[in-house]
Design a protein around this motif. Sequence first.
Motif, short mmCIF file in Angstrom:
data_model
loop_
_atom_site.label_atom_id
_atom_site.label_comp_id
_atom_site.label_asym_id
_atom_site.label_seq_id
_atom_site.Cartn_x
_atom_site.Cartn_y
_atom_site.Cartn_z
N HIS A 106 113.19 -27.83 -87.45
CA HIS A 106 112.45 -28.98 -86.93
C HIS A 106 111.17 -29.28 -87.72
CE1 HIS A 106 115.24 -28.57 -83.59
NE2 HIS A 106 114.96 -29.83 -83.36
N ILE A 107 110.98 -28.62 -88.85
CA ILE A 107 109.87 -28.97 -89.74
C ILE A 107 110.31 -30.19 -90.55
CG2 ILE A 107 108.51 -28.24 -91.74
CD1 ILE A 107 108.73 -25.36 -90.68
N VAL A 157 107.08 -31.12 -96.22
CA VAL A 157 107.25 -29.96 -97.11
C VAL A 157 107.28 -30.45 -98.56
CG1 VAL A 157 108.70 -28.00 -97.75
CG2 VAL A 157 108.39 -28.61 -95.33
N ASP A 158 107.98 -31.56 -98.80
CA ASP A 158 108.02 -32.14 -100.15
C ASP A 158 106.61 -32.54 -100.60
OD1 ASP A 158 110.78 -31.84 -100.21
OD2 ASP A 158 111.18 -33.93 -99.66
N ASP A 159 105.82 -33.10 -99.68
CA ASP A 159 104.45 -33.49 -100.00
C ASP A 159 103.61 -32.26 -100.36
OD1 ASP A 159 105.12 -36.11 -99.44
OD2 ASP A 159 104.16 -36.13 -97.45
N LEU A 160 103.78 -31.17 -99.60
CA LEU A 160 103.04 -29.95 -99.88
C LEU A 160 103.45 -29.38 -101.24
CD1 LEU A 160 101.15 -27.62 -99.23
CD2 LEU A 160 102.98 -26.63 -97.82
N SER A 189 92.25 -32.82 -93.80
CA SER A 189 93.58 -32.60 -94.38
C SER A 189 94.11 -33.82 -95.10
CB SER A 189 94.58 -32.20 -93.29
OG SER A 189 94.14 -31.04 -92.65
N ASP A 190 94.61 -33.59 -96.32
CA ASP A 190 95.30 -34.63 -97.08
C ASP A 190 96.80 -34.57 -96.80
OD1 ASP A 190 93.01 -35.61 -98.76
OD2 ASP A 190 92.99 -33.49 -99.33
N VAL A 191 97.28 -33.38 -96.48
CA VAL A 191 98.70 -33.15 -96.18
C VAL A 191 98.77 -32.27 -94.95
CG1 VAL A 191 100.82 -32.04 -97.02
CG2 VAL A 191 99.37 -33.29 -98.61
N PHE A 192 99.71 -32.57 -94.07
CA PHE A 192 99.91 -31.74 -92.87
C PHE A 192 101.38 -31.39 -92.75
CE2 PHE A 192 100.80 -31.54 -88.22
CZ PHE A 192 100.16 -30.32 -87.97
N VAL A 193 101.67 -30.11 -92.65
CA VAL A 193 103.02 -29.63 -92.37
C VAL A 193 102.99 -29.02 -90.98
CG1 VAL A 193 104.89 -28.07 -93.04
CG2 VAL A 193 103.50 -29.17 -94.81
N ARG A 194 103.76 -29.61 -90.09
CA ARG A 194 103.76 -29.12 -88.70
C ARG A 194 104.89 -28.11 -88.50
NH1 ARG A 194 105.77 -30.77 -83.25
NH2 ARG A 194 104.28 -29.77 -81.83
N ILE A 195 104.50 -26.92 -88.06
CA ILE A 195 105.44 -25.93 -87.58
C ILE A 195 105.43 -26.08 -86.07
CG2 ILE A 195 105.99 -23.48 -87.39
CD1 ILE A 195 104.61 -23.05 -90.08
N PRO A 196 106.49 -26.66 -85.49
CA PRO A 196 106.44 -27.07 -84.08
C PRO A 196 106.62 -25.91 -83.08
CG PRO A 196 108.58 -27.58 -85.01
CD PRO A 196 107.75 -26.99 -86.12
N SER A 215 107.29 -18.10 -88.99
CA SER A 215 107.76 -19.36 -89.57
C SER A 215 106.93 -19.75 -90.79
CB SER A 215 107.72 -20.47 -88.52
OG SER A 215 108.57 -20.15 -87.44
N LEU A 216 105.63 -19.46 -90.75
CA LEU A 216 104.75 -19.73 -91.89
C LEU A 216 105.21 -18.93 -93.10
CD1 LEU A 216 102.18 -20.92 -93.16
CD2 LEU A 216 100.90 -19.05 -92.08
N LEU A 217 105.48 -17.65 -92.91
CA LEU A 217 105.95 -16.81 -94.01
C LEU A 217 107.26 -17.34 -94.59
CD1 LEU A 217 105.82 -14.27 -95.78
CD2 LEU A 217 106.97 -13.05 -93.94
N LEU A 218 108.19 -17.70 -93.72
CA LEU A 218 109.48 -18.21 -94.21
C LEU A 218 109.35 -19.59 -94.84
CD1 LEU A 218 111.80 -16.86 -91.39
CD2 LEU A 218 111.60 -16.04 -93.74
N LEU A 219 108.42 -20.40 -94.37
CA LEU A 219 108.14 -21.67 -95.03
C LEU A 219 107.67 -21.42 -96.46
CD1 LEU A 219 107.76 -24.76 -95.11
CD2 LEU A 219 105.48 -24.38 -94.11
N GLY A 220 106.80 -20.43 -96.64
CA GLY A 220 106.34 -20.07 -97.98
C GLY A 220 107.48 -19.62 -98.87
#
Length: 185
Positions: A20-21, A26-29, A123-130, A154-159
Amino acid sequence: MNYTEAQKGITEEILHTLGHIESESVDDLLAEIKKADKVFFVGVGRVLLSLQAIAKRLAHLGIKTYVVGQITEPAITEKDLLIVGSGSGESAFPLIIAQKAKKYQARVAHIGANPDCSMKEYSDVFVRIPVSTKLQLPNEVPSVQPMTSLFEQSLLLLGDTLALMLIREQDIDMPSLWEYHANLE
């Protein structure tokens, strides 16, 4: 609850959360990471541990990464990116650091759970981990895990997902990455 039930609950939550991210964020980040000269990371507690792991992995890919406060941290400039990890977006230390980064015209990316937070101003970019945060707001997704474990996982796996995206995009030979791995161990 036995091990099988516990791990199933955790892995189902992680799968649901990562699914659900918003991929565009993520592409922006990833675009911000690629164009930055240096990438800085700031967070506190277990979030900081996840960010340190992300910084290490991106360093393996040739990206200049620094964790705010480390002894060899250079000055941040307008050519750099600060990645803030804060589920609530209200943690005092990351907020102060984001404000300082903007003072030096650096770009700021916030990875968090709460889109309507104080960090939004910087913030210029926001990635929401819901997931749910320490604020326990009404629109947050609950977790069977204690406190904010689901966010940190989820943060670790996003990385790791960002790293894999870079590897595939740049057609990096994975065995060659070992040359960047610590060898004083």
